[in-house]
Design a protein around this motif. Structure first.
Motif, PDB file in Angstrom:
ATOM      1  N   UNK A   1       4.579   8.665  -1.431  1.00 37.47           N
ATOM      2  CA  UNK A   1       5.331   7.741  -0.575  1.00 37.47           C
ATOM      3  C   UNK A   1       5.442   8.278   0.849  1.00 37.47           C
ATOM      4  N   UNK A   2       5.552   9.602   0.978  1.00 38.80           N
ATOM      5  CA  UNK A   2       5.596  10.202   2.322  1.00 38.80           C
ATOM      6  C   UNK A   2       4.276   9.975   3.047  1.00 38.80           C
TER       7      UNK A   2
ATOM      8  N   UNK B   1       4.063   8.127   6.633  1.00 41.73           N
ATOM      9  CA  UNK B   1       3.506   8.707   7.858  1.00 41.73           C
ATOM     10  C   UNK B   1       2.240   7.982   8.307  1.00 41.73           C
ATOM     11  N   UNK B   2       1.462   7.507   7.351  1.00 40.86           N
ATOM     12  CA  UNK B   2       0.259   6.744   7.690  1.00 40.86           C
ATOM     13  C   UNK B   2       0.647   5.428   8.370  1.00 40.86           C
TER      14      UNK B   2
ATOM     15  N   UNK C   1       6.145   2.360   9.158  1.00 40.84           N
ATOM     16  CA  UNK C   1       6.176   3.437   8.157  1.00 40.84           C
ATOM     17  C   UNK C   1       6.890   2.974   6.894  1.00 40.84           C
ATOM     18  N   UNK C   2       8.054   2.348   7.056  1.00 41.60           N
ATOM     19  CA  UNK C   2       8.810   1.881   5.887  1.00 41.60           C
ATOM     20  C   UNK C   2       8.076   0.706   5.221  1.00 41.60           C
ATOM     21  N   UNK C   3       7.431  -0.131   6.035  1.00 45.63           N
ATOM     22  CA  UNK C   3       6.647  -1.242   5.471  1.00 45.63           C
ATOM     23  C   UNK C   3       5.476  -0.694   4.646  1.00 45.63           C
ATOM     24  N   UNK C   4       4.825   0.360   5.141  1.00 42.87           N
ATOM     25  CA  UNK C   4       3.735   0.988   4.396  1.00 42.87           C
ATOM     26  C   UNK C   4       4.210   1.533   3.060  1.00 42.87           C
ATOM     27  N   UNK C   5       5.404   2.123   3.051  1.00 44.41           N
ATOM     28  CA  UNK C   5       6.000   2.586   1.791  1.00 44.41           C
ATOM     29  C   UNK C   5       6.239   1.418   0.836  1.00 44.41           C
TER      30      UNK C   5
ATOM     31  N   UNK D   1       3.076   0.188  -0.776  1.00 44.94           N
ATOM     32  CA  UNK D   1       2.614   1.124  -1.809  1.00 44.94           C
ATOM     33  C   UNK D   1       3.472   0.994  -3.059  1.00 44.94           C
ATOM     34  N   UNK D   2       4.784   0.901  -2.857  1.00 40.88           N
ATOM     35  CA  UNK D   2       5.691   0.747  -3.998  1.00 40.88           C
ATOM     36  C   UNK D   2       5.401  -0.538  -4.771  1.00 40.88           C
ATOM     37  N   UNK D   3       5.267  -1.655  -4.057  1.00 42.03           N
ATOM     38  CA  UNK D   3       5.033  -2.938  -4.742  1.00 42.03           C
ATOM     39  C   UNK D   3       3.701  -2.923  -5.488  1.00 42.03           C
ATOM     40  N   UNK D   4       2.698  -2.253  -4.907  1.00 43.49           N
ATOM     41  CA  UNK D   4       1.395  -2.129  -5.570  1.00 43.49           C
ATOM     42  C   UNK D   4       1.558  -1.376  -6.895  1.00 43.49           C
ATOM     43  N   UNK D   5       2.306  -0.279  -6.871  1.00 43.70           N
ATOM     44  CA  UNK D   5       2.537   0.500  -8.093  1.00 43.70           C
ATOM     45  C   UNK D   5       3.376  -0.293  -9.092  1.00 43.70           C
ATOM     46  N   UNK D   6       4.386  -1.013  -8.579  1.00 48.60           N
ATOM     47  CA  UNK D   6       5.268  -1.785  -9.462  1.00 48.60           C
ATOM     48  C   UNK D   6       4.499  -2.901 -10.162  1.00 48.60           C
ATOM     49  N   UNK D   7       3.619  -3.567  -9.419  1.00 56.09           N
ATOM     50  CA  UNK D   7       2.800  -4.633 -10.012  1.00 56.09           C
ATOM     51  C   UNK D   7       1.896  -4.091 -11.116  1.00 56.09           C
TER      52      UNK D   7
END
Length: 605
Positions: free
Chosen positions: A393-394, A398-399, A427-431, A434-440
């Motif tokens: 997530x970090x 940062x990306x 940065x928070x949107x990128x997190x 990533x989170x929603x991708x993993x959750x799906x």
């Protein structure tokens, strides 16, 4: 003149489980410390600053629109070269803050830079003395000049707070032995600390990482090791905070700043009442967010009471699997590409061109950062990658900063810099992507629960913890204005915000009162921390608009990132139907965190 904030760096290869970790290639800035290119730029800078002063000092009010545009563009080019030199020096230094040669090189560059740019001090002061109507006429006469209006507005916001030309030059000249010197003392002291955990000597970053270990005894041992070393050094850290807070109080008093926070709000181009509305909304939500979540977590951990070393503990059913670098890269890049292939394309060179430095090593400063350097070059990302899910997530975070900085660079040096309140958006949107991708992709109820819990913890750390930090800073600066603070005084201020923010389920081990000591934002960027909560709340509201299926969302989102610092937050958010000055705006963002906790409670049934 503002130089780019130095970022912190890492190492080249990870442990056997992490795969090969990337390291920076700083040659895009300069090939080496003794390179002719660096010597050429330093010489050019010294001459150009002197020539600039000779051309314009005492004459800004006499310039026509074309003449003022030329002055602004010359100043911008000076900013580029100065920023390039200090980015190179700073990035090298933070790769190994205990290396005396790197420290000397950075210090020498800073001294030369301060001397070279002293002739420029007149520019902002004289510009702010321009008559409002006269400046408006100039902007109306030249569209290229009018582009810089947001820069001028931010400069002129400081007009009521500027001192005499002589005093401003004095402050400029003594800056390297003021806050910058205390910042450096803090960084070098922190980087050199060693923590003995069950016979193993570790750096700060590696010791903090143990607080997320599955084994409770390991987490407790790490906490005691941190406590022991912080206590040994607490007088140094108290001296740093006392000195910096007093220096700030003196300068604020001379500048007639109404509050210690005013300078940060002006720099962020955000109104004090907007920050106050955010702070009040979050504090009012503590019982609905952190208190409720940590009570749930205590139950999952089988504990009646939580200790501070349980706060970031993984859940009992959570896998201890290490995520190697290639897997982390694929996860984040897939999430970015899923939103828009263009976002993944912008992110790609970070991995292939030496723009990321990922591993942990002795002497390296802790944390993770993205540094924009200067607009003709590119950003650099620093991580301390240890293979935990949070590290993935970090990377996503940062990306996101890096993508934002690449897009904003289109504005040019003076307009690219995004205020801190909006700098956390991508940065928070990128997190979140990533989170929603993993959750799906979660295949079981348990997997979903682990992901949701991890996200809620990250959001609590970003929103609740940072607002608690902000309250601590407000109390610290108010108390310092009344007199010198002992370490015990600062410890008490720290503890005054902990129970309120974390909730009644926590006990606080002896020694936790010193944990304010290692947080760099209090030293480097007073009152920076509310920007994290601002960014999280803003992104939660933005993501809700995206989830509702706005067909033009991607285009509007990229336009917002491209804008850099060229627009006010009201103007940037208007296309999405959002307004951060509306107190109800923050409740929307906080309700997303509340909704995740609701789902976690429902999964208990």
């Amino acid at each position: 003149m503002q130089f780019p904030q130095p970022v912190f760096d890492a190492n080249t290869s990870g442990g056997k489980d992490l795969g090969k970790l990337p390291e920076w290639d700083l040659s895009d800035l300069y090939p080496a410390t003794d390179s002719p290119e660096l010597a050429r730029d330093m010489a050019w800078l010294e001459k150009e600053c002197a020539d600039f002063a000779a051309s314009y000092e005492g004459k800004l009010a006499t310039l026509d629109a074309d003449g003022l545009l030329e002055a602004v563009q010359r100043y911008e080019q000076i900013d580029v070269i100065a920023g390039r030199i200090m980015s190179f020096a700073g990035l090298r230094y933070y790769q190994c803050t205990t290396d005396s040669d790197r420290a000397k090189f950075m210090s020498d560059c800073q001294d030369k830079m301060t001397t070279a740019t002293t002739p420029l001090v007149f520019y902002g002061l004289e510009f702010n003395r321009l008559d409002d109507d006269h400046l408006a006429d100039l902007l109306g006469a030249n569209t290229d000049l009018a582009r810089y209006k947001p820069v001028f507005d931010r400069m002129r916001a400081m007009k009521p707070h500027q001192l005499s030309d002589e005093l401003e030059k004095f402050l400029h000249d003594q800056s390297t032995v003021g806050a910058a010197a205390w910042n450096r003392l803090f960084d070098e002291t922190m980087a050199a600390l060693e923590f003995n955990v069950d016979g193993e000597v570790l750096s700060l970053e590696a010791t903090l990482n143990l607080l997320t270990e599955q084994d409770r005894a390991t987490r407790e041992a790490a906490t005691h090791a941190l406590t022991a070393v912080f206590r040994e050094n607490i007088k140094i850290f108290a001296r740093v905070h006392n000195t910096l807070a007093k220096e700030k109080e003196i300068e604020d008093r001379w500048r007639k700043m109404p509050t210690p926070q005013t300078g940060r709000h002006l720099a962020n181009h955000v109104e004090a009442e907007v920050v106050e509305a955010l702070r009040n909304a979050v504090v009012a939500a503590y019982p609905r967010l952190s208190h409720r979540y940590y009570a749930l977590k205590a139950k999952w951990l089988g504990l009646d009471r939580m200790q501070v070393w349980d706060r970031n503990a993984p859940l009992p059913m959570e896998s201890t699997k290490i995520v190697n670098w290639d897997e982390a890269t694929a996860t984040v890049m897939d999430a970015y590409a899923g939103f828009d292939p263009k976002m993944a394309e912008i992110a790609k060179p970070f991995f292939s061109e030496g723009w990321i430095d990922a591993a942990v090593k002795p002497g390296k400063a802790p944390g993770a950062f993205a540094h924009p350097t200067v607009t003709p070059v590119h950003p650099y990302v620093m991580l301390n990658y240890l293979g935990k899910p949070r590290d993935v997530m970090t990377l996503a975070h940062e990306l996101g900063h890096g993508v934002h900085q690449v897009l904003a660079a289109e504005q040019g040096e003076l307009l690219s810099s995004t205020p801190l309140t909006l700098a956390e958006t991508a940065s928070v949107f990128g997190e979140m992507l990533t989170f929603q991708k993993l959750l799906d992709g979660a295949k079981t109820k348990e997997e979903r629960k682990i992901l949701l819990a991890g996200k809620v913890e990250d959001m609590i750390n970003t929103v609740v913890r940072q607002i608690a930090f902000y309250d601590f800073e407000c109390k610290l600066h108010a108390a310092r204005a009344e007199g010198e603070l002992t370490p015990d005084d600062i410890n008490a201020l720290w503890m005054s915000v902990q129970a309120e923010s974390l909730g009644p389920v926590f006990d606080f081990a002896d020694g936790y009162e010193t944990f304010w000591a290692y947080i760099p934002h209090f030293v480097h960027s007073p009152f920076y921390v509310y920007a994290y909560a601002f960014g999280d709340g803003l992104v939660n509201a933005l993501y809700a608009v995206y989830a509702e299926g706005d067909p033009d969302f991607r285009e509007k989102y990229f336009d917002m990132l491209r804008a850099g610092g060229s627009k006010h937050h009201k103007e940037l958010l208007a296309p999405f139907g959002l307004d951060a000055s509306d107190p109800k705006f923050w409740d929307k963002g906080l309700s997303m965190i509340e909704g995740f906790i609701d789902e976690l409670e429902a999964l208990e049934d």
